[in-house]
Motif scaffolding. Structure first.
Motif: not given
Length: 234
Positions: A159-167, A189-193, A201-209
């Motif tokens: 039931q855990f999801e690990f999205p890797l995203t590029l925007g 990158v994030g981790a969701f339940y 719901f979950g947490l994510s971290t990113g860097i905006t350039l």
């Protein structure tokens, strides 16, 4: 005496003629009465009649139909997301500026709303829009509104999801009376339940350039953020 003989001869001739007519008729036998073509067909089929072959009933369609529910259930059980699945996400972010240095730009915040649609069980396309701000040493406010198109790869474990995203996209930036419209890139990158089929719901971290070119000078804004996100799946 002659009359008697004459009458006798007439009777004899008449009887002979009647007997001859009776013997000329065909005699009727028991076989002609009891045997008929229908009876012969029922009791003894003709030798040249082709034998009928029994063709086994084709149950392939029924078998495939009976397997469809089980196949659907298998996909539902083992694939968290499938092609065409969608979700809307809402995030609250804490922004930590890395460049300019924290001595010039204080910690700020942001709110984000986005939409994503899966093109298969692990890849998805979508986008989001954010409103972000940070205060400066001089008590001024730096605001920016990034609009991003996103590509996401999301593996799952139970039931855990690990999205890797590029925007990739653009941002409207404002500081005092100065405005700027420029390019923005953001890996995340994030981790969701998955709490239920409809909610995660979950947490994510990113860097905006945020690169800037002003008066032939080049600047690079780098902001690290941590987000608490709720997603509604449908």
């Amino acid at each position: 005496m002659k009359k008697i003989i004459t009458v006798f001869c007439i009777l004899l001739l008449t009887g002979g003629f009647f007997f001859a007519q009776t013997t000329d008729e065909p005699a009727t036998t028991d076989e002609s009465v009891t045997v008929s073509p229908e009876t012969e067909t029922e009791t003894a089929p003709a030798e040249n009649t082709p034998k009928q072959e029994v063709v086994p009933e084709d149950n392939t369609a029924d078998t495939e139909a009976s397997q469809e529910p089980s196949d659907f259930q298998e996909d539902f059980v083992y694939k968290m997301n499938q092609k065409g699945d969608q979700f809307i996400n809402i995030s609250l972010r804490l922004n930590v500026p890395l460049k300019p240095a924290p001595t010039q730009l204080y910690v700020g915040g942001a709110g984000t709303i986005g939409y994503t649609r899966f093109i298969n069980s692990v890849f998805a396309l979508g986008g989001d829009i954010s409103f972000a701000y940070s205060t400066t040493v001089g008590k001024n406010v730096f605001t920016y509104v990034p609009i991003l198109f996103k590509v996401m790869y999301q593996p799952t474990i139970h039931q855990f999801e690990f999205p890797l995203t590029l925007g990739l996209g653009f941002a409207f930036e404002n500081y005092n009376t100065d405005t700027y419209f420029g390019f923005v890139a953001k890996p995340e990158v994030g981790a969701f339940y998955r709490f239920s089929p409809s909610w995660s719901f979950g947490l994510s971290t990113g860097i905006t350039l945020m690169p800037q070119v002003a008066k032939q000078d080049f600047y690079m804004g780098v902001i690290f953020d941590t987000a608490l996100t709720v997603r509604y799946h449908f």
